[in-house]
Enzyme design. Structure first.
Site, PDB file in Angstrom:
ATOM      1  N   ASP A  85      -6.486  -2.847   3.469  1.00 16.31           N
ATOM      2  CA  ASP A  85      -5.395  -3.725   3.052  1.00 16.31           C
ATOM      3  C   ASP A  85      -5.551  -5.154   3.579  1.00 16.31           C
ATOM      4  O   ASP A  85      -4.728  -6.016   3.270  1.00 16.31           O
ATOM      5  CB  ASP A  85      -4.043  -3.170   3.541  1.00 16.31           C
ATOM      6  CG  ASP A  85      -3.782  -1.773   3.014  1.00 16.31           C
ATOM      7  OD1 ASP A  85      -4.047  -1.530   1.822  1.00 16.31           O
ATOM      8  OD2 ASP A  85      -3.314  -0.922   3.785  1.00 16.31           O
ATOM      9  N   ASP A 143       0.859  -1.180   0.000  1.00 15.47           N
ATOM     10  CA  ASP A 143       0.000   0.000   0.000  1.00 15.47           C
ATOM     11  C   ASP A 143       0.899   1.236   0.000  1.00 15.47           C
ATOM     12  O   ASP A 143       2.108   1.133   0.242  1.00 15.47           O
ATOM     13  CB  ASP A 143      -0.886  -0.032   1.243  1.00 15.47           C
ATOM     14  CG  ASP A 143      -1.798   1.171   1.338  1.00 15.47           C
ATOM     15  OD1 ASP A 143      -2.304   1.622   0.301  1.00 15.47           O
ATOM     16  OD2 ASP A 143      -1.985   1.676   2.464  1.00 15.47           O
ATOM     17  N   ASP A 202      -1.294  -0.988   6.088  1.00 15.63           N
ATOM     18  CA  ASP A 202      -1.543  -0.492   7.445  1.00 15.63           C
ATOM     19  C   ASP A 202      -3.009  -0.220   7.734  1.00 15.63           C
ATOM     20  O   ASP A 202      -3.353   0.135   8.856  1.00 15.63           O
ATOM     21  CB  ASP A 202      -0.753   0.798   7.690  1.00 15.63           C
ATOM     22  CG  ASP A 202      -1.355   1.981   6.949  1.00 15.63           C
ATOM     23  OD1 ASP A 202      -1.793   1.793   5.794  1.00 15.63           O
ATOM     24  OD2 ASP A 202      -1.386   3.079   7.517  1.00 15.63           O
TER      25      ASP A 202
END
Length: 1256
Positions: A890, A426, A886
């Site tokens: 995700d 990400d 995080d």
């Protein structure tokens, strides 16, 4: 009893039924859910809760508030535990061997097979029991926590476990909510309370919850005793952010929303106490229903180990089958002198088929050591210690700022970390910090801020242009403020051409927000609690510009303004807050209506440029155009932008609007959703109702329309803000190092393409030397089709375009790959194109193109697309993948990959909860993969292949002996020799190798990241490697058997007698134990005192055992080896054989290792030769820095890390038990403030801080 009102539910029937109704039934008769004194069955779609009435709720049989996170109980532990153990094929195999050994066909004593299996099962069950006991202790601690409940018009403290649905509870400041509670009242005058959800999702930003005005008065026990409401709400579910229902009170129905629900595990902040009624208890609370298990993952090496075990099964079958055929041939009447006992079917020469079958099973028990019973236990032990002691305690992966060490949430995937080839990452919060900093702004058409963002630096590298980067100022800055421009600082804005605009800009920042101040009311010591880091950064900017927000109440905001009237003058101004129109994803804006001390009414509004520009007043087009250019400039620099605007209001307009606003707020259901839906269908002064089907009268729609349009319109643009989300420290260097290690990194982000490309340049994922393939949906042809609104035509065109683009890019990529330049390739694709590229007919083309690229950037992708891309590479390319993120978006990507890594970041702990490993910073991937991952892979490979070698070699000596015994199944070794071979005599040294073997130091592992490629290629666990070990096992087994047997033919003991079977087998077994332990030292890259102790101890254990075992006469079976070792050691033959046979057995190994190292070296062996004269002073496997070399801060960090770590993944509420780490820190003399990230490390501990006693 006023608190828990009992009800004597009458059973009257007939015409008198109505007169016999109990008070409870009478109270609920208005809702038509009670008839003739009985509560009717609950409807499947909702539940009815009678507040403050236990007897009425008892009939619904709601679950209690006691929670249990244990896997077993007293009755299920043994059967369920054994079932879990025998799900492993190896344990099932040894159970079969143990059963066979109890039959007459077994040549070995049953106890020699049963005892090792029992020990292995016992160790595993004790481990399970210990972990479950810790969970039970944690459950008991939480269930016995105290909460105040209303009884007899008084607050009485009871344990959480005795709480029931419908009880009225009182929760004090900093206390935790014991169940899901309907918020009724608080000590705050406006009926609000502030909730921290850190234990739920890790977010420390306070959330505001508001009670209904009708229930504000229920604060005192006397007043609460009068409350007799009824709640009709949804059934228990796991949706944390939704809640629907109605509160019926005094025949009035009030709609419920998540704003009135206080979830179990959250804590109360900045509020003296609140009063609420329990809705969901125990395992029906939302947080407990979210405690799902992480998908079970197995490493690729473990899967290959299963194939190796199957190969051993095949070898075992072949050996037994060959022996069975041999026995059938050998059993012949002509060998009459062997005196076959025809009464035993296994030795009946007249039925050779039965002899062969029975011999087959006999040989299975005889050759059973070929499958090492201790392999799985040893590997599990090694992995567990690697995780808990090495990874969790690595100071190089400790983040001091957030007090967060690395956390291995599973020990099953340690070696998988050493084979990762693709990383899916990400962007926001993973590559960037997600710590927003006020960086630039535009006020009145003028840009302020001289800083250069990291994205601009990356863009300059891409274009080759030069850019001046100013050195950072040494002046200490507030968190969230990284602005540098003297024109606005310290009152200098008064000298600007637009001072009035500057003043409005700063006031908008200081007033238009929902931030809560904490601490002392001074600029240096105040702390801001904000719903988002962007809001905190904007308020911090206002403070630095001289507009210091320091206090808020439900109706006022206090700002300390500097330099407004004149330079140097400071004044405290109190602004009355009349209305707050909060931000949501549909509105994309936030507004505040406030009244100045002089009576001026102003609406301040901030939001996305698209929604603000739609609501600006006519005129001043030059400012709009200039500000739009500044917004595009900020956006291309990777900055997050907001527009600020205001509107002066007159009293009549405001009063008229406010009346309608209050009416709209009292709508019965779905107020916010239907308001947002309405706004989508509004076109200026006309109302479009065709797309809405609402249970509202048309007049209500007009009111909602007036709220949005009468206030948030005709705005005057002030300017815009630009906030930077900086790259995390060390990200570019980490990505560069991982790329050298042969790891390909893909960035999957929701940002637009330009921002993503600039981020890729800034973190050195992409550079100008790469050939870039850009596949975008932002083309004129696609826009033209989109404008027509024909979705079928759009889908057809997009699919054809993707097919053409993928084919073109793939052909071009092949040309570059086969060219002399060998340029690296990069692919950039947006989410809309990716949606069609993932079509089954095109995904193979996408995969082939992507695998040829060194870097891939996917923009504007959804969480589902992230998981799809990860699965495409995982399943399509059969490569080891790692996903790192995080945020909650995700989670699907993390769970889809072979290895999931969660960042303990600013977006909560949901990613960490779903991950296999948790780290605080992206740069720690270097240490996690190149050091711990590579070491774990090397060590586990050595452990597995060594187990294979030593067991195959040991079994083959027995196999060769079978040829000498007519395939009768006669054992060569004593039963106890065979049973303890794996458990004692060769067990500890291999564990030491699995823990401490280190080919190169951690610093060299990072200095030469190319060493990691050996793991990607699986260089140490190929079938070629296994075949090499098998060859040496066969060679050594022949040496052991034939050298010892041949040499013993002429040997005699001190009494002049020839050596018998047990003398020869004891001699051979002694050589085997010595040789396999010496071979282990030869394969070790690092020799420590633990290696010497374990190897020496294992050999010594054999001699101690054989001295005791052969020196005491125990039973008839043991007479075979009685005094054997003493007879052997009394002859020179023993010592000569003990020296020469191991040398002969290891000679070929020594030659092979020398030839391989000199002529066919591995990469790590080359590095070893380069640095062979350097002394590695680091501690083996543990922290790389000795305690004596630590600074005071590092020593404190080290002390913190020695506190008890996570023991259980499941705790009583919100995956956490409160306050545990601070307690242990205080015991260790270390101060540790409570951190949000502690939720990922807290666990159940046996010793807990004393709490007040509870009366059960």
């Amino acid at each position: 009893m006023a608190g828990w009102r009992g009800s004597k539910l009458g059973g009257g029937g007939g015409g008198g039924g109505g007169e016999n109704l109990s008070p409870t039934a009478e109270r609920h008769s208005s809702t038509r859910t009670v008839r003739l004194g009985k509560v009717q069955p609950q409807a499947p779609g909702h539940r009815t809760v009678f507040c403050n009435d236990r007897d009425a709720n008892a009939l619904a049989k709601y679950k209690g508030n006691s929670v249990s996170t244990t896997k077993y109980d007293v009755f299920t532990f043994l059967p369920k535990g054994l079932f879990e153990q025998f799900r492993r094929v190896a344990n099932l195999y040894f159970l079969m061997i143990s059963i066979l050994s109890c039959t007459p066909i077994s040549p070995v004593n049953p106890i020699t097979n049963v005892l090792p299996l029992t020990l292995v099962l016992l160790v595993s069950l004790v481990k399970e029991a210990w972990e479950d006991w810790k969970r039970f202790q944690n459950d008991m601690s939480i269930n016995n926590s105290s909460i105040e409940v209303l009884q007899d018009r008084n607050w009485v403290s009871i344990p959480w476990k005795k709480l029931q649905v419908g009880d009225i509870v009182k929760v004090k400041q900093d206390g935790f909510f014991p169940a899901d509670i309907l918020f009724l009242a608080s000590t705050n005058p406006d009926g609000v309370c502030y909730v921290e959800t850190a234990n739920l999702d890790g977010e420390t930003n306070l959330k505001i919850r508001k009670a209904f005005e009708k229930t504000w008065d229920y604060v005192t026990p006397e007043k609460v005793s009068e409350f007799n409401g009824e709640v009709q709400c949804e059934q228990p579910n796991n949706s944390l952010y939704t809640f629907t229902g109605n509160l019926i009170i005094n025949k009035q129905t009030l709609p419920l929303s998540p704003n009135q629900l206080l979830l179990r595990g959250c804590s109360l902040r900045n509020t003296e106490y609140i009063v609420g009624t329990v809705i969901f208890t125990g395992h029906e609370t939302k947080v407990m229903m979210n405690s799902m298990k992480i998908p079970s993952k197995r490493s690729s090496l473990e899967k290959k180990l299963d194939k190796l075990i199957l190969a051993l099964f095949s070898i075992l079958f072949c050996m037994c089958f060959l022996g069975a055929i041999g026995s059938g041939v050998f059993i012949n009447p002509r060998y009459y002198y062997l005196r076959f006992d025809q009464s035993e079917k296994q030795f009946d020469p007249n039925n050779r088929f039965v002899v062969a079958v029975l011999t087959f099973f006999t040989l299975i028990t005889l050759y059973s050591p070929i499958i090492p019973i201790s392999l799985y236990v040893s590997v599990e032990m090694i992995k567990f210690i690697q995780s808990t002691q090495f990874i969790n305690n690595d100071l190089h992966m400790y983040h001091a700022e957030s007090n967060t060490p690395a956390l291995a949430r599973t020990s099953n995937l340690n070696e998988e970390l050493g084979q990762v080839e693709y990383i899916f990452s990400d962007k926001t919060g993973t590559l960037t910090r997600n710590l927003m900093e006020f960086f630039k702004c535009s006020i009145g058409g003028e840009v302020y801020g001289t800083g250069v963002s990291e994205i601009e630096v990356g863009e300059s590298q891409r274009t080759g242009s030069k850019i001046e980067v100013q050195k950072p100022s040494k002046v200490a800055r507030d968190k969230g403020f990284n602005f540098d421009d003297a024109r606005l600082m310290r009152g200098a804005w008064r000298n600007e051409p637009n001072p009035d605009s500057c003043k409005e800009f700063f006031r908008c920042l200081a007033i238009c927000h929902t931030v809560l101040p904490e601490g002392e009311e001074s600029p240096e010591k105040i702390r801001y609690q904000a719903a988002s880091p962007d809001e905190a950064a904007l308020v911090a900017a206002a403070k630095n510009f001289g507009f210091f927000f320091y206090r808020r109440s439900p109706t006022t905001i206090c700002v300390r303004e500097s330099h407004v009237e004149k330079m140097g003058k400071v004044q405290d101004v109190s602004y009355e807050i009349l209305n707050v129109l909060e931000f949501n994803s549909t509105r994309k804006r936030q507004s505040v209506v406030c009244r100045y001390p002089d009576g001026r009414l102003v609406l301040y509004c901030k939001g996305a440029d698209t929604v603000i520009y739609e609501r600006l007043a006519n005129g001043d087009n030059e400012l709009k155009r200039t500000s739009r250019e500044h917004l595009e400039q900020f956006g291309s620099a990777g900055l997050r932008t907001l527009c600020l605007a205001y509107r002066d209001l007159n009293s009549d307009v405001y009063e008229n609007w406010n009346e309608k606003y209050v009416q709209a707020k009292s709508a019965l259901r779905d107020r916010e959703k239907k308001l947002d839906e309405l706004l989508i269908s509004v076109v200026r002064d006309d109302i479009v109702l065709c797309s809405l089907t609402l249970p509202y009268p048309k007049a209500q729609l007009v009111k909602l329309f007036q709220i949005a349009e009468l206030i948030e319109k005709e705005l005057i643009l002030i300017g815009c803000t630009a906030i930077e989300d900086k790259l995390q420290e060390g990200v570019p260097a980490c990505i560069e190092t991982l790329s050298r290690a042969g790891i390909k990194i893909w960035v999957l982000t929701g940002d637009k393409m330009e921002t993503a490309i600039n981020i890729a340049y800034a973190c050195k994922l992409i550079n100008n030397s790469m050939k870039q393939f850009i596949i975008s949906s932002e083309t004129d042809a696609i826009r033209e089709i989109e404008d027509k609104g024909d979705q079928v035509e759009l889908a057809r065109y997009m699919k054809e375009k993707m097919k053409h683009e993928l084919r073109r890019c793939h052909e071009e990529a092949q040309q570059y790959l086969h060219s002399a330049s060998g340029r690296k390739l990069a692919l950039v694709i947006d989410g809309k194109c990716l949606m069609y590229a993932l079509d089954p007919s095109l995904r193979v083309m996408l995969l082939n193109l992507s695998l040829n690229c060194s870097a891939v950037v996917c923009c504007r992708v959804s969480p589902l697309q992230k998981a799809q891309v990860t699965s495409l590479v995982k399943k399509g390319a059969k490569k080891i993948t790692l996903s790192i993120g995080d945020g909650a978006n995700d989670v699907s990507m993390i769970q889809a990959a072979h290895v999931g890594v969660g960042i303990s970041g600013q977006e909560g702990m949901q990613a960490v909860m779903a991950s296999d490993f948790a780290i605080a910073q992206f740069r720690f991937l270097t240490e996690l993969l190149l050091v711990h991952g590579r070491w774990s892979y090397h060590r586990i490979c050595k452990v597995v292949t060594y187990f294979f070698y030593k067991n195959l070699m040991f079994t083959l000596t027995q196999f060769w002996f079978t040829f000498e015994t007519g395939f009768s199944g006669q054992r060569f070794y004593d039963d106890w020799f065979q049973s303890l071979y794996n458990v004692i005599f060769t067990a500890l040294p291999v564990i030491i190798v699995g823990l401490f073997d280190k080919d190169v130091s951690s610093s060299l592992s990072k200095k030469y990241p190319e060493l990691y490629k050996e793991g990607i290629k699986n260089a140490f666990f190929r079938w070629r490697v296994v075949a090499t070990w098998a060859f040496f096992a066969i060679y050594q087994s022949l040496i052991f058997y034939y050298f010892v047997v041949s040499s013993s033919n002429r040997a005699m003991n001190s009494g002049g007698k020839m050596f018998g079977l047990w003398d020869v087998s004891t001699m051979a077994f002694t050589c085997v134990v010595v040789t396999v332990n010496l071979r282990l030292l030869m394969m070790s890259n690092t020799i420590t005192r633990w290696h010497h102790i374990s190897v020496g101890g294992s050999v010594l254990a054999w001699f101690l055992f054989v001295f005791i075992y052969s020196g005491v006469s125990l039973n008839r079976e043991q007479e075979n080896v009685y005094l054997v070792v003493f007879v052997l050691m009394s002859t020179p033959y023993f010592y000569l054989t003990l020296i020469l046979v191991p040398i002969a057995a290891l000679f070929c190994d020594f030659v092979y290792m020398g030839v391989q190292r000199w002529f066919f070296p591995y990469d790590y062996q080359i590095v070893q030769e380069i640095h062979r004269h350097e002394v590695d002073n680091s501690r083996i496997g543990l922290l790389e820095i000795g305690n004596n070399d630590l600074t005071p801060d590092e020593a404190r960090s080290y002390a913190i890390m020695q506190l008890p770590g996570q023991k259980s993944k499941h705790t009583g509420f919100a995956f956490d038990s409160p306050g545990y780490e601070s307690f242990f820190a205080s015991q260790a003399g270390v101060y540790v403030p409570q951190k949000a990230w502690d939720v990922a490390r807290r666990a159940s501990m046996k010793t807990r801080p004393k709490t007040s006693s509870h009366k059960n």
